[in-house]
Design a protein around this motif. Structure first.
Motif, mmCIF file in Angstrom:
data_model
loop_
_atom_site.group_PDB
_atom_site.id
_atom_site.type_symbol
_atom_site.label_atom_id
_atom_site.label_comp_id
_atom_site.label_asym_id
_atom_site.label_seq_id
_atom_site.Cartn_x
_atom_site.Cartn_y
_atom_site.Cartn_z
ATOM 1 N N LEU A 171 0.824 -1.203 0.000
ATOM 2 C CA LEU A 171 0.000 0.000 0.000
ATOM 3 C C LEU A 171 0.862 1.260 0.000
ATOM 4 O O LEU A 171 0.519 2.261 -0.644
ATOM 5 N N GLU A 172 1.985 1.225 0.720
ATOM 6 C CA GLU A 172 2.889 2.376 0.731
ATOM 7 C C GLU A 172 3.444 2.664 -0.665
ATOM 8 O O GLU A 172 3.758 3.806 -0.988
ATOM 9 N N ASN A 173 3.550 1.613 -1.466
ATOM 10 C CA ASN A 173 4.032 1.781 -2.842
ATOM 11 C C ASN A 173 2.914 2.095 -3.827
ATOM 12 O O ASN A 173 3.161 2.258 -5.031
ATOM 13 N N ASN A 174 1.683 2.148 -3.326
ATOM 14 C CA ASN A 174 0.537 2.398 -4.203
ATOM 15 C C ASN A 174 -0.412 3.429 -3.584
ATOM 16 O O ASN A 174 -1.628 3.241 -3.550
ATOM 17 N N LEU A 175 0.163 4.522 -3.099
ATOM 18 C CA LEU A 175 -0.629 5.586 -2.483
ATOM 19 C C LEU A 175 -1.417 6.365 -3.527
ATOM 20 O O LEU A 175 -1.089 6.344 -4.717
ATOM 21 N N LEU A 176 -2.441 7.047 -3.055
ATOM 22 C CA LEU A 176 -3.276 7.861 -3.950
ATOM 23 C C LEU A 176 -2.435 8.945 -4.620
ATOM 24 O O LEU A 176 -2.526 9.154 -5.828
ATOM 25 N N THR A 177 -1.610 9.637 -3.824
ATOM 26 C CA THR A 177 -0.667 10.631 -4.349
ATOM 27 C C THR A 177 0.634 10.490 -3.573
ATOM 28 O O THR A 177 0.682 9.824 -2.533
ATOM 29 N N SER A 178 1.667 11.140 -4.050
ATOM 30 C CA SER A 178 2.966 11.067 -3.369
ATOM 31 C C SER A 178 2.917 11.709 -1.987
ATOM 32 O O SER A 178 3.747 11.411 -1.129
ATOM 33 N N THR B 178 -10.964 11.149 -10.185
ATOM 34 C CA THR B 178 -9.606 10.657 -9.956
ATOM 35 C C THR B 178 -9.590 9.658 -8.798
ATOM 36 O O THR B 178 -8.936 8.605 -8.875
ATOM 37 N N LEU B 179 -10.321 9.993 -7.738
ATOM 38 C CA LEU B 179 -10.431 9.080 -6.600
ATOM 39 C C LEU B 179 -11.096 7.780 -7.019
ATOM 40 O O LEU B 179 -10.635 6.688 -6.661
ATOM 41 N N ARG B 180 -12.170 7.881 -7.789
ATOM 42 C CA ARG B 180 -12.889 6.680 -8.221
ATOM 43 C C ARG B 180 -11.992 5.784 -9.088
ATOM 44 O O ARG B 180 -11.975 4.565 -8.923
ATOM 45 N N ASP B 181 -11.246 6.402 -10.000
ATOM 46 C CA ASP B 181 -10.323 5.629 -10.849
ATOM 47 C C ASP B 181 -9.254 4.936 -10.006
ATOM 48 O O ASP B 181 -8.892 3.786 -10.264
ATOM 49 N N TYR B 182 -8.750 5.657 -9.002
ATOM 50 C CA TYR B 182 -7.724 5.075 -8.135
ATOM 51 C C TYR B 182 -8.263 3.876 -7.374
ATOM 52 O O TYR B 182 -7.616 2.822 -7.307
ATOM 53 N N LEU B 183 -9.461 4.031 -6.780
ATOM 54 C CA LEU B 183 -10.044 2.940 -5.987
ATOM 55 C C LEU B 183 -10.334 1.722 -6.853
ATOM 56 O O LEU B 183 -10.110 0.579 -6.434
ATOM 57 N N MET B 184 -10.842 1.954 -8.047
ATOM 58 C CA MET B 184 -11.101 0.843 -8.963
ATOM 59 C C MET B 184 -9.800 0.153 -9.341
ATOM 60 O O MET B 184 -9.704 -1.086 -9.349
ATOM 61 N N GLY B 185 -8.773 0.962 -9.609
ATOM 62 C CA GLY B 185 -7.485 0.404 -10.006
ATOM 63 C C GLY B 185 -6.825 -0.389 -8.904
ATOM 64 O O GLY B 185 -6.338 -1.502 -9.122
ATOM 65 N N ILE B 186 -6.828 0.164 -7.689
ATOM 66 C CA ILE B 186 -6.154 -0.513 -6.582
ATOM 67 C C ILE B 186 -6.909 -1.783 -6.174
ATOM 68 O O ILE B 186 -6.309 -2.780 -5.769
ATOM 69 N N SER B 187 -8.245 -1.757 -6.308
ATOM 70 C CA SER B 187 -9.044 -2.952 -5.991
ATOM 71 C C SER B 187 -8.701 -4.104 -6.926
ATOM 72 O O SER B 187 -8.597 -5.262 -6.504
ATOM 73 N N GLN B 188 -8.543 -3.790 -8.200
ATOM 74 C CA GLN B 188 -8.206 -4.821 -9.183
ATOM 75 C C GLN B 188 -6.748 -5.244 -9.071
ATOM 76 O O GLN B 188 -6.415 -6.424 -9.143
ATOM 77 N N LYS B 189 -5.886 -4.263 -8.862
ATOM 78 C CA LYS B 189 -4.441 -4.520 -8.850
ATOM 79 C C LYS B 189 -4.030 -5.435 -7.703
ATOM 80 O O LYS B 189 -3.207 -6.346 -7.883
ATOM 81 N N ILE B 190 -4.606 -5.229 -6.513
ATOM 82 C CA ILE B 190 -4.196 -6.037 -5.367
ATOM 83 C C ILE B 190 -4.615 -7.494 -5.528
ATOM 84 O O ILE B 190 -3.976 -8.408 -5.014
ATOM 85 N N GLN B 191 -5.688 -7.716 -6.295
ATOM 86 C CA GLN B 191 -6.129 -9.096 -6.533
ATOM 87 C C GLN B 191 -5.211 -9.832 -7.507
ATOM 88 O O GLN B 191 -5.203 -11.059 -7.550
ATOM 89 N N GLU B 192 -4.448 -9.067 -8.265
ATOM 90 C CA GLU B 192 -3.523 -9.679 -9.226
ATOM 91 C C GLU B 192 -2.171 -9.998 -8.608
ATOM 92 O O GLU B 192 -1.361 -10.718 -9.189
ATOM 93 N N VAL B 193 -1.917 -9.438 -7.400
ATOM 94 C CA VAL B 193 -0.632 -9.645 -6.726
ATOM 95 C C VAL B 193 -0.634 -10.985 -5.998
ATOM 96 O O VAL B 193 -1.627 -11.364 -5.369
ATOM 97 N N LYS B 194 0.458 -11.698 -6.089
ATOM 98 C CA LYS B 194 0.638 -12.931 -5.333
ATOM 99 C C LYS B 194 1.542 -12.607 -4.144
ATOM 100 O O LYS B 194 2.747 -12.420 -4.296
ATOM 101 N N PHE B 195 0.954 -12.499 -2.963
ATOM 102 C CA PHE B 195 1.738 -12.205 -1.770
ATOM 103 C C PHE B 195 2.415 -13.489 -1.305
ATOM 104 O O PHE B 195 1.743 -14.450 -0.898
ATOM 105 N N LEU B 196 3.729 -13.510 -1.392
ATOM 106 C CA LEU B 196 4.506 -14.706 -1.068
ATOM 107 C C LEU B 196 5.000 -14.618 0.372
ATOM 108 O O LEU B 196 5.727 -13.700 0.748
ATOM 109 N N CYS B 197 4.601 -15.595 1.165
ATOM 110 C CA CYS B 197 4.986 -15.628 2.572
ATOM 111 C C CYS B 197 5.316 -17.066 2.959
ATOM 112 O O CYS B 197 4.469 -17.971 2.804
ATOM 113 N N ASP B 198 6.539 -17.310 3.429
ATOM 114 C CA ASP B 198 6.974 -18.661 3.814
ATOM 115 C C ASP B 198 6.718 -19.667 2.691
ATOM 116 O O ASP B 198 6.169 -20.760 2.917
ATOM 117 N N ASP B 199 7.080 -19.255 1.457
ATOM 118 C CA ASP B 199 6.924 -20.094 0.265
ATOM 119 C C ASP B 199 5.468 -20.423 -0.050
ATOM 120 O O ASP B 199 5.176 -21.382 -0.778
#
Length: 551
Positions: free
Chosen positions: A210-217, A241-262
């Motif tokens: 989330l720190e790497n995907n903030l709404l703004t810097s 702009t807020l709506r686009d960000y929320l839609m984007g972050i909602s989709q983007k986080i589902q595409e991430v594979k969080f790797l923890c202890d293999d």
């Protein structure tokens, strides 16, 4: 040691002028105190230019310097911005006291609670300065560490809710602020499946993502309790702009594979956001609840939804419920039920009312739904049952009380009911009304409750039958004694033939099974005549009698 310094300074006080200073001819009188401080505190004697003349061992130790280095201490540099203030104070024949951060010869910071005491010669000129101090470095650092821990999430090291509230209170907004609440979906499943340590690592990974995907810097991320994060942006962001960000972050986080202890973990989030000048954190939380209830990935608070007023009202109602319980202001009202063949009132339904702080009587429509979503409902229910039984102990009439599946599934409530049936002997006069739409699907638990109360002679009624999906098969299996036909089928039965057909079907079904029927919402003579023609056994409604505090 601080008390010693204060005592020492008081020795130097001129009783006439009340000046904290010392003249040369008075030095002899305080030598004994200086000798004592020489071996117990941090002490240095300075000339009028603040150059050390004498330093004791403790001064050298705290400054991490040899005696020679210590005698070359540059106090003007050491005191930095306070030097001018201190020197001017001393010239006015006043001592200076305060806490200062010093830099040692090893370039380490220390905290000293110190005093500078002026000594004047016969010409009233500043002659020397006594420097007395105690080391408060450990205490100061521990307080700083404790304060920091109060404002920081220990796991992710992100600022916490308290820090956000502090930031908000000290910030003067020039633009609309944007607040975002982000909650990990089904996080308890991760916790249960992989354990707490694994789940904690996931929280850390999500925080970094989330720190790497903030709404703004310039946005700032906070970590709330459990699996909740908050993001704040004090720039003026347009809603699209807020709506686009929320839609984007909602989709983007589902595409991430969080790797923890293999192990790869899929994450999704429910998000609520709000923009404006006031109460944005609260409104973002309301938007989050809306998104969660609607199963949306995100929701932006809509000022026209009036949800804020609804939540405020719910909070006030919860307080009223709690007040009524504490003050024993749960009041049973009794509505008569008439035997249509005889025209006599031989039953009453016990209905719950509560009294608020102003003495106003509240009907169930105003508080019962909120009560059922809180921990207070079981106490309300048990109080109503107890007071209803007390009322009808000496009455020949039967009476009914409403029982929800919340009551049936609450062990303490069912034990209370069975105990009071056992002790009172009221069983043959009491009818437990169970909502047709609530709990019948939990068939085994409901059936077990029915078997238990029937063993004391109690009867069972199915309330609001016909309001939803009416399961005739279940009614047969539950062996109920009464079916209460829902008011939605009865209130317009004199004008609506479809309602009449449905009510007729339920009545005939009940007669076949030898189950008595009760028509609810009989509000006029015309409706009562139709109910009588259908062969319904009992009538209840305002035409028969309104709920009243007495029978």
């Amino acid at each position: 040691m601080e008390d010693f310094i204060k005592f020492f300074i008081n020795i130097f006080s001129n009783s006439k002028k009340q000046k904290v200073s010392l003249h040369v001819n008075e030095k002899r009188d305080v030598n004994v105190y200086l000798e004592a401080f020489e071996n117990s505190g941090i002490y240095a004697k300075l000339n009028s230019k603040f150059k050390p003349i004498h330093v004791n061992r403790q001064f050298c130790q705290i400054m991490q310097a040899s005696k020679k280095e210590a005698l070359n201490t540059n106090f003007e540099k050491l005191l930095k911005d306070n030097f001018l203030e201190i020197s001017e104070t001393l010239k006015c024949k006043q001592s200076w006291e305060g806490t200062k951060v010093f830099s040692t010869f090893a370039q380490e910071e220390i905290y000293l609670n110190c005093s500078f005491i002026p000594i004047f010669n016969e010409k009233e000129e500043l002659d020397e300065v006594l420097f007395l101090a105690t080391d408060i470095t450990e205490l100061t650092l521990s307080k700083t560490s404790l304060k920091k821990s109060q404002y920081q999430d220990p796991l992710t090291k992100l600022p916490n809710r308290l820090q956000l509230l502090t930031d908000k209170s000290t910030l003067i907004l020039k633009n609309r602020a944007t607040f975002i609440i982000l909650n990990i979906d089904s996080f308890t499943t991760i916790n249960d499946l992989y354990g707490n340590l694994f789940a904690d690592k996931i929280l850390q990974l999500v925080a970094k993502w989330l720190e790497n995907n903030l709404l703004t810097s310039k946005s700032k991320l906070y970590k709330f309790e459990a699996d909740i994060y908050a993001m704040c942006c004090y720039e003026d962001i347009v809603e699209q702009t807020l709506r686009d960000y929320l839609m984007g972050i909602s989709q983007k986080i589902q595409e991430v594979k969080f790797l923890c202890d293999d192990t790869e973990v899929d994450i999704s989030m429910t998000i609520g956001a709000s923009q404006g000048e006031e109460n944005q954190l609260k409104l973002a939380q309301i938007a989050y609840k809306e998104a969660k209830n609607a199963k949306h990935s995100f929701t932006i608070y809509d000022k026209g939804s009036k949800k804020e007023e609804e939540y405020t009202k719910n909070i006030q109602t919860s307080k009223t419920i709690k007040y009524a319980i504490e003050k024993d202001l749960i009041i049973p009202y009794f509505q008569p039920i008439m035997d249509i063949k005889t025209g006599r009132i031989d039953k009453y339904e016990s209905l719950m009312r509560i009294k608020d702080e102003k003495g106003k009587i509240l009907s169930p429509y105003e508080f019962l739904d909120i009560a059922k979503r809180s921990k207070h409902y079981p106490k309300l229910s048990r109080s109503l049952i107890k007071k209803s039984i007390d009322t009808f102990t000496t009455s020949p009439c039967e009476f009914s009380v409403n029982i929800s599946f919340l009551d049936i599934s609450n062990k303490k409530t069912t034990e209370f009911i069975l105990d009071i049936l056992d002790k009172s002997g009221i069983g043959p006069w009491i009818i437990f009304e169970i909502l047709e739409s609530e709990g019948i699907d939990n068939y085994k638990e409901v059936m077990y409750f029915i078997e238990q109360v029937k063993s004391y002679g109690a009867k069972i009624a199915i309330d609001d039958f016909g309001s939803g999906y009416s399961n005739f098969e279940r009614i047969m299996e539950l062996q109920v004694d009464f079916i209460k036909i829902d008011g939605s089928l009865i209130k317009n039965i004199d004008q609506n033939d479809d309602m009449k057909i449905i009510a007729k079907t339920i009545t005939n079904f009940a007669k076949e099974l030898k189950i008595k029927t009760i028509a609810e919402f009989v509000h006029s003579e015309e409706v009562l005549n139709q109910v009588r023609m259908l062969g319904i056994d009992y009538a209840q409604g305002y035409h028969i009698g309104k709920p009243n505090e007495s029978i």
